[in-house]
Design a protein around this motif. Structure first.
Motif, PDB file in Angstrom:
ATOM      1  N   LEU A  38      47.856  43.597  33.248  1.00  0.00           N
ATOM      2  CA  LEU A  38      48.166  43.096  34.583  1.00  0.00           C
ATOM      3  C   LEU A  38      47.712  41.652  34.768  1.00  0.00           C
ATOM      4  O   LEU A  38      48.408  40.842  35.383  1.00  0.00           O
ATOM      5  CB  LEU A  38      47.484  43.973  35.634  1.00  0.00           C
ATOM      6  N   ALA A  39      46.521  41.328  34.257  1.00  0.00           N
ATOM      7  CA  ALA A  39      45.966  39.985  34.442  1.00  0.00           C
ATOM      8  C   ALA A  39      45.070  39.641  33.271  1.00  0.00           C
ATOM      9  O   ALA A  39      44.497  40.521  32.634  1.00  0.00           O
ATOM     10  CB  ALA A  39      45.183  39.906  35.755  1.00  0.00           C
ATOM     11  N   ASP A  40      44.949  38.343  32.998  1.00  0.00           N
ATOM     12  CA  ASP A  40      44.153  37.860  31.878  1.00  0.00           C
ATOM     13  C   ASP A  40      43.742  36.434  32.188  1.00  0.00           C
ATOM     14  O   ASP A  40      44.593  35.561  32.369  1.00  0.00           O
ATOM     15  CB  ASP A  40      44.990  37.912  30.595  1.00  0.00           C
ATOM     16  N   GLY A  41      42.428  36.188  32.283  1.00  0.00           N
ATOM     17  CA  GLY A  41      42.003  34.834  32.555  1.00  0.00           C
ATOM     18  C   GLY A  41      40.523  34.737  32.859  1.00  0.00           C
ATOM     19  O   GLY A  41      39.768  35.700  32.693  1.00  0.00           O
ATOM     20  N   PRO A  42      40.076  33.563  33.334  1.00  0.00           N
ATOM     21  CA  PRO A  42      38.669  33.380  33.702  1.00  0.00           C
ATOM     22  C   PRO A  42      38.276  34.336  34.826  1.00  0.00           C
ATOM     23  O   PRO A  42      39.113  34.700  35.666  1.00  0.00           O
ATOM     24  CB  PRO A  42      38.617  31.913  34.172  1.00  0.00           C
ATOM     25  N   PRO A  43      37.005  34.758  34.863  1.00  0.00           N
ATOM     26  CA  PRO A  43      36.584  35.757  35.862  1.00  0.00           C
ATOM     27  C   PRO A  43      36.929  35.392  37.299  1.00  0.00           C
ATOM     28  O   PRO A  43      37.464  36.236  38.031  1.00  0.00           O
ATOM     29  CB  PRO A  43      35.064  35.832  35.648  1.00  0.00           C
ATOM     30  N   ASP A  44      36.619  34.164  37.727  1.00  0.00           N
ATOM     31  CA  ASP A  44      36.877  33.801  39.124  1.00  0.00           C
ATOM     32  C   ASP A  44      38.357  33.892  39.447  1.00  0.00           C
ATOM     33  O   ASP A  44      38.744  34.404  40.502  1.00  0.00           O
ATOM     34  CB  ASP A  44      36.373  32.386  39.409  1.00  0.00           C
ATOM     35  N   GLU A  45      39.175  33.423  38.534  1.00  0.00           N
ATOM     36  CA  GLU A  45      40.624  33.418  38.755  1.00  0.00           C
ATOM     37  C   GLU A  45      41.165  34.849  38.859  1.00  0.00           C
ATOM     38  O   GLU A  45      41.943  35.169  39.760  1.00  0.00           O
ATOM     39  CB  GLU A  45      41.302  32.680  37.609  1.00  0.00           C
ATOM     40  N   VAL A  46      40.722  35.704  37.943  1.00  0.00           N
ATOM     41  CA  VAL A  46      41.225  37.081  37.938  1.00  0.00           C
ATOM     42  C   VAL A  46      40.716  37.849  39.154  1.00  0.00           C
ATOM     43  O   VAL A  46      41.472  38.561  39.828  1.00  0.00           O
ATOM     44  CB  VAL A  46      40.820  37.798  36.636  1.00  0.00           C
ATOM     45  N   MET A  47      39.419  37.717  39.467  1.00  0.00           N
ATOM     46  CA  MET A  47      38.843  38.478  40.562  1.00  0.00           C
ATOM     47  C   MET A  47      39.342  38.019  41.929  1.00  0.00           C
ATOM     48  O   MET A  47      39.300  38.772  42.901  1.00  0.00           O
ATOM     49  CB  MET A  47      37.320  38.410  40.489  1.00  0.00           C
ATOM     50  N   GLN A  48      39.828  36.773  42.012  1.00  0.00           N
ATOM     51  CA  GLN A  48      40.369  36.280  43.276  1.00  0.00           C
ATOM     52  C   GLN A  48      41.853  36.588  43.434  1.00  0.00           C
ATOM     53  O   GLN A  48      42.422  36.386  44.515  1.00  0.00           O
ATOM     54  CB  GLN A  48      40.142  34.772  43.381  1.00  0.00           C
ATOM     55  N   SER A  49      42.465  37.093  42.368  1.00  0.00           N
ATOM     56  CA  SER A  49      43.870  37.457  42.453  1.00  0.00           C
ATOM     57  C   SER A  49      44.041  38.594  43.454  1.00  0.00           C
ATOM     58  O   SER A  49      43.392  39.627  43.359  1.00  0.00           O
ATOM     59  CB  SER A  49      44.379  37.892  41.070  1.00  0.00           C
ATOM     60  N   GLN A  50      44.918  38.417  44.425  1.00  0.00           N
ATOM     61  CA  GLN A  50      45.065  39.397  45.489  1.00  0.00           C
ATOM     62  C   GLN A  50      45.546  40.751  44.968  1.00  0.00           C
ATOM     63  O   GLN A  50      45.061  41.807  45.390  1.00  0.00           O
ATOM     64  CB  GLN A  50      46.040  38.882  46.553  1.00  0.00           C
ATOM     65  N   VAL A  77      45.076  42.035  42.044  1.00  0.00           N
ATOM     66  CA  VAL A  77      43.987  42.693  41.325  1.00  0.00           C
ATOM     67  C   VAL A  77      42.980  43.274  42.307  1.00  0.00           C
ATOM     68  O   VAL A  77      42.571  44.436  42.194  1.00  0.00           O
ATOM     69  CB  VAL A  77      43.302  41.704  40.360  1.00  0.00           C
ATOM     70  N   ARG A  78      42.585  42.498  43.284  1.00  0.00           N
ATOM     71  CA  ARG A  78      41.578  42.956  44.252  1.00  0.00           C
ATOM     72  C   ARG A  78      42.100  44.140  45.076  1.00  0.00           C
ATOM     73  O   ARG A  78      41.413  45.138  45.250  1.00  0.00           O
ATOM     74  CB  ARG A  78      41.180  41.818  45.188  1.00  0.00           C
ATOM     75  N   ASP A  79      43.325  44.026  45.581  1.00  0.00           N
ATOM     76  CA  ASP A  79      43.840  45.053  46.487  1.00  0.00           C
ATOM     77  C   ASP A  79      44.199  46.356  45.775  1.00  0.00           C
ATOM     78  O   ASP A  79      43.921  47.443  46.269  1.00  0.00           O
ATOM     79  CB  ASP A  79      45.075  44.538  47.223  1.00  0.00           C
ATOM     80  N   VAL A  80      44.806  46.233  44.612  1.00  0.00           N
ATOM     81  CA  VAL A  80      45.371  47.422  43.996  1.00  0.00           C
ATOM     82  C   VAL A  80      44.449  48.030  42.945  1.00  0.00           C
ATOM     83  O   VAL A  80      44.381  49.254  42.811  1.00  0.00           O
ATOM     84  CB  VAL A  80      46.747  47.101  43.362  1.00  0.00           C
ATOM     85  N   TYR A  81      43.686  47.188  42.224  1.00  0.00           N
ATOM     86  CA  TYR A  81      42.970  47.714  41.058  1.00  0.00           C
ATOM     87  C   TYR A  81      41.448  47.655  41.175  1.00  0.00           C
ATOM     88  O   TYR A  81      40.777  48.497  40.599  1.00  0.00           O
ATOM     89  CB  TYR A  81      43.440  47.007  39.805  1.00  0.00           C
ATOM     90  N   LEU A  82      40.906  46.699  41.847  1.00  0.00           N
ATOM     91  CA  LEU A  82      39.461  46.623  41.970  1.00  0.00           C
ATOM     92  C   LEU A  82      38.981  47.008  43.354  1.00  0.00           C
ATOM     93  O   LEU A  82      37.797  47.066  43.621  1.00  0.00           O
ATOM     94  CB  LEU A  82      38.971  45.198  41.653  1.00  0.00           C
TER      95      LEU A  82
END
Length: 255
Positions: free
Chosen positions: A228-240, A242-247
């Motif tokens: 679904l996503a691959d990148g630096p921690p801040d970038e991935v964790m701030q992805s909406q 990722v945050r809404d659906v998976y984390l």
């Protein structure tokens, strides 16, 4: 840029009609700690099993240093420098802590699993094993049976066994699972120390966001077996998404 130490190309596995990992392509580099996250059933451990050889891919490839290892057994992958720690400890319970580590040193040195060796060789193996005991703060428990150790110390012993094998690639599957708050920092500090060696590649399956934040250079997110996503921690964790659906909207402690 140096060659990736590990690559998965369109890695896929099917169980009947279910696709557990679906065409996942990633390259992992020396000196990088990558944390793999995602909800339960996302395919994280299955992906790990494909890399380390516990499962065989239906499609795609695993490359280690450019060599295709897709069809190699776990033992052959271990000899090529892939070290794996499991959610459940993988120790010799009846042997002492020292004997567990000595056997790992012995296996890595190519002398097999023989107990009956010349005294000089055993002395050298013990001296080397002592270094890993000290690194993992287990010297005072060297003569305890592995089965008698508290769970947290068993996890530390498993890290010591991996270190004794001196792999190029370390794989940890939820290394702090089931550990008390007192023991968790010891294991995280060990992994952080391993991370200082920029010739090593570290892959970590984890769901605790506090651990992810402390260690990750990079995050990849799996969902339904897909990347679904691959990148630096801040970038991935701030992805909406990722945050809404998976984390979860808070981004805390989702699996």
């Amino acid at each position: 840029m140096s060659q990736p130490s590990l690559v998965t190309e369109n890695l896929t596995i099917r169980f009947g009609g279910h696709v557990a990992v679906n065409a996942v392509s990633c390259a992992f580099n020396p000196g990088e700690l990558t944390v793999i996250v995602g909800p339960n059933g996302a395919g994280k451990t299955t992906y790990f099993n494909l890399i380390s050889g516990q499962l065989t891919a239906s499609e795609g490839r695993v490359l280690k240093g450019g060599e295709d290892i897709t069809r190699l057994a776990p033992s052959a992958r271990s000899h090529r420098g892939i070290g794996r720690a499991f959610q459940l400890t993988n120790l010799f319970p009846a042997l002492t802590v020292l004997e567990n580590i000595r056997l790992a040193v012995q296996a890595r040195s190519g002398h097999g699993w023989r107990f009956f060796s010349p005294a000089s060789r055993l002395g050298a193996l013990k001296q080397e094993a002592d270094q890993f005991l000290q690194a993992t703060k287990l010297s005072d428990k060297a003569h305890m049976a592995a089965a008698e150790l508290p769970h947290g110390d068993q996890r530390k012993l498993e890290v010591a066994l991996l270190m004794a094998m001196e792999p190029d690639i370390y794989m940890f599957d939820e290394p702090t699972a089931g550990m008390s708050l007192d023991h968790t920092p010891d294991v995280l500090n060990l992994i952080a120390t391993l991370k200082e060696d920029k010739t090593k590649t570290i892959l970590l399956v984890e769901h605790k966001m506090s651990v992810v934040r402390a260690l990750a250079d990079r995050i990849i997110v799996l969902h339904n077996g897909e990347l679904l996503a691959d990148g630096p921690p801040d970038e991935v964790m701030q992805s909406q998404i990722v945050r809404d659906v998976y984390l979860g909207s808070s981004g805390e402690d989702a699996a």
